[in-house]
Design a protein around this motif. Structure first.
Motif, mmCIF file in Angstrom:
data_model
loop_
_atom_site.group_PDB
_atom_site.id
_atom_site.type_symbol
_atom_site.label_atom_id
_atom_site.label_comp_id
_atom_site.label_asym_id
_atom_site.label_seq_id
_atom_site.Cartn_x
_atom_site.Cartn_y
_atom_site.Cartn_z
ATOM 1 N N THR A 138 0.853 -1.180 0.000
ATOM 2 C CA THR A 138 0.000 0.000 0.000
ATOM 3 C C THR A 138 0.887 1.228 0.000
ATOM 4 O O THR A 138 2.014 1.200 0.473
ATOM 5 N N ARG A 186 0.939 3.581 1.804
ATOM 6 C CA ARG A 186 1.309 4.080 3.119
ATOM 7 C C ARG A 186 2.688 3.570 3.476
ATOM 8 O O ARG A 186 3.382 4.156 4.273
ATOM 9 N N ILE A 237 -0.955 10.872 10.275
ATOM 10 C CA ILE A 237 -1.788 9.989 11.081
ATOM 11 C C ILE A 237 -1.066 9.735 12.398
ATOM 12 O O ILE A 237 -0.016 9.091 12.428
ATOM 13 N N GLY A 284 2.721 7.602 10.176
ATOM 14 C CA GLY A 284 2.013 7.488 8.912
ATOM 15 C C GLY A 284 1.784 8.816 8.216
ATOM 16 O O GLY A 284 1.380 9.798 8.841
ATOM 17 N N CYS A 308 -0.249 10.104 4.634
ATOM 18 C CA CYS A 308 -1.005 9.829 3.418
ATOM 19 C C CYS A 308 -1.254 11.144 2.699
ATOM 20 O O CYS A 308 -0.927 12.221 3.208
ATOM 21 N N THR A 336 -9.542 10.373 0.398
ATOM 22 C CA THR A 336 -8.285 9.647 0.543
ATOM 23 C C THR A 336 -8.549 8.155 0.379
ATOM 24 O O THR A 336 -9.578 7.756 -0.162
ATOM 25 N N CYS A 357 -5.759 4.230 4.647
ATOM 26 C CA CYS A 357 -5.180 5.313 5.448
ATOM 27 C C CYS A 357 -5.987 5.573 6.719
ATOM 28 O O CYS A 357 -5.453 6.132 7.673
ATOM 29 N N SER A 415 -0.302 7.313 -0.861
ATOM 30 C CA SER A 415 -1.592 6.651 -0.690
ATOM 31 C C SER A 415 -2.711 7.662 -0.511
ATOM 32 O O SER A 415 -2.582 8.608 0.263
ATOM 33 N N GLY A 416 -3.835 7.405 -1.186
ATOM 34 C CA GLY A 416 -4.982 8.295 -1.072
ATOM 35 C C GLY A 416 -4.886 9.505 -1.983
ATOM 36 O O GLY A 416 -5.840 10.259 -2.130
#
Length: 279
Positions: A6, A8, A31, A42, A44, A56, A60, A212-213
């Motif tokens: 992913t 992320r 995150i 994290g 995103c 997103t 995530c 990601s997202g």
């Protein structure tokens, strides 16, 4: 099929250029979550689609095994997926901190907004469902939200621009300036053999961890038509070269056209309309 990480985990814009302030509707999401399944530091990427609503990826916003990558088939989840595509409990909305502007925020910078509510379709798999929306506690009124293409799906050969906060071949874990890569061609549209379900499309080398997202923008209309789900090549992770798994990779996007009702419902709710019941 081979599972792919992913965004992320390990995905930057590969061989991109600096994103401009005209693309400030592309938001960095940090995150800050603890506990099992929490991403380590994290990051995103999201798209501001209303002053108080960010689009997103589902992976995530939910705990899960997606860190290890997940595998899909043309018909859904791959048999050897081992639960990696199963999203867990959502992180608390307040775990999401939103930062604007093309420059990477300094450590300890005050976010422009914090999450207030997480919205998704409740699917028990990320395959063809890796999409989520977050309502913000504070509207971001000085940035024009991006338009979305909810009708026509992506077409093979269509050119998109990828934008995001992922690692690059030279900057990790987050680039100093948000990156973009233009002229990225759509290579396949699902359902397609053998790992592409309906509601997803693929592109070639573009994104990496942290993207990601993030959006795929149709270059013909400047509208978002997909969000980054996963991608990469099949090379193992290399802590000394975080972008190694992204060069010459295949990258998977969730198509917005499959989620018109979900997105329109979230926009209504964010605007103060009637709450849309979660399926």
């Amino acid at each position: 099929g081979d599972s792919v990480a992913t965004g992320r985990v390990s995905q930057p814009i590969i061989n991109g250029t600096d994103s401009t302030s005209a693309q400030d509707w592309v938001i960095q999401i940090q995150i800050e979550a603890t506990g099992p399944g929490a991403p380590p530091g994290g990051v995103c990427t999201g798209s501001l689609i209303a002053p108080n609503l960010v689009l997103t990826a589902r992976h995530c916003v939910s705990q899960g095994k997606g860190e290890a990558g997940f595998a899909c088939t043309q018909d859904g989840v791959a048999p050897d997926d081992n639960g990696a595509s199963s999203p867990g409990t959502d992180f608390a909305p307040t775990a999401f901190k939103f930062f604007t502007g093309p420059n990477n925020p300094a450590e300890g910078a005050t976010p422009r907004a914090i999450g207030k509510k997480v919205i998704h379709d409740g699917a028990t798999t990320l395959c063809a469902h890796d999409i989520a929306l977050i309502i913000l506690d504070t509207p971001i009124n000085d940035i024009t939200p991006v338009k979305m293409r909810l009708g026509a799906p992506a077409a093979v050969g269509e050119l998109v621009t990828a934008i995001g906060w992922g690692v690059t071949t030279t900057e990790s874990p987050t680039p100093a300036v948000r990156k973009q890569r233009t002229g990225v061609a759509v290579t396949k549209v699902g359902p397609a053999a053998d790992d592409l379900p309906s509601g997803e499309f693929t592109v070639g080398e573009a994104i990496c961890s942290g993207d990601s997202g993030g959006p795929a923008i149709a270059e013909s209309t400047n509208e978002v038509l997909g969000v980054v789900s996963r991608g990469g090549n099949t090379l193992p992770d290399d802590p000394n070269d975080i972008a190694k798994g992204c060069v010459n990779g295949t990258n998977y996007y969730t198509a917005l056209s499959s989620f018109k009702t979900l997105i329109e419902g979230a926009m209504t709710e964010a605007a103060g309309g009637a709450a849309v019941p979660t399926p």
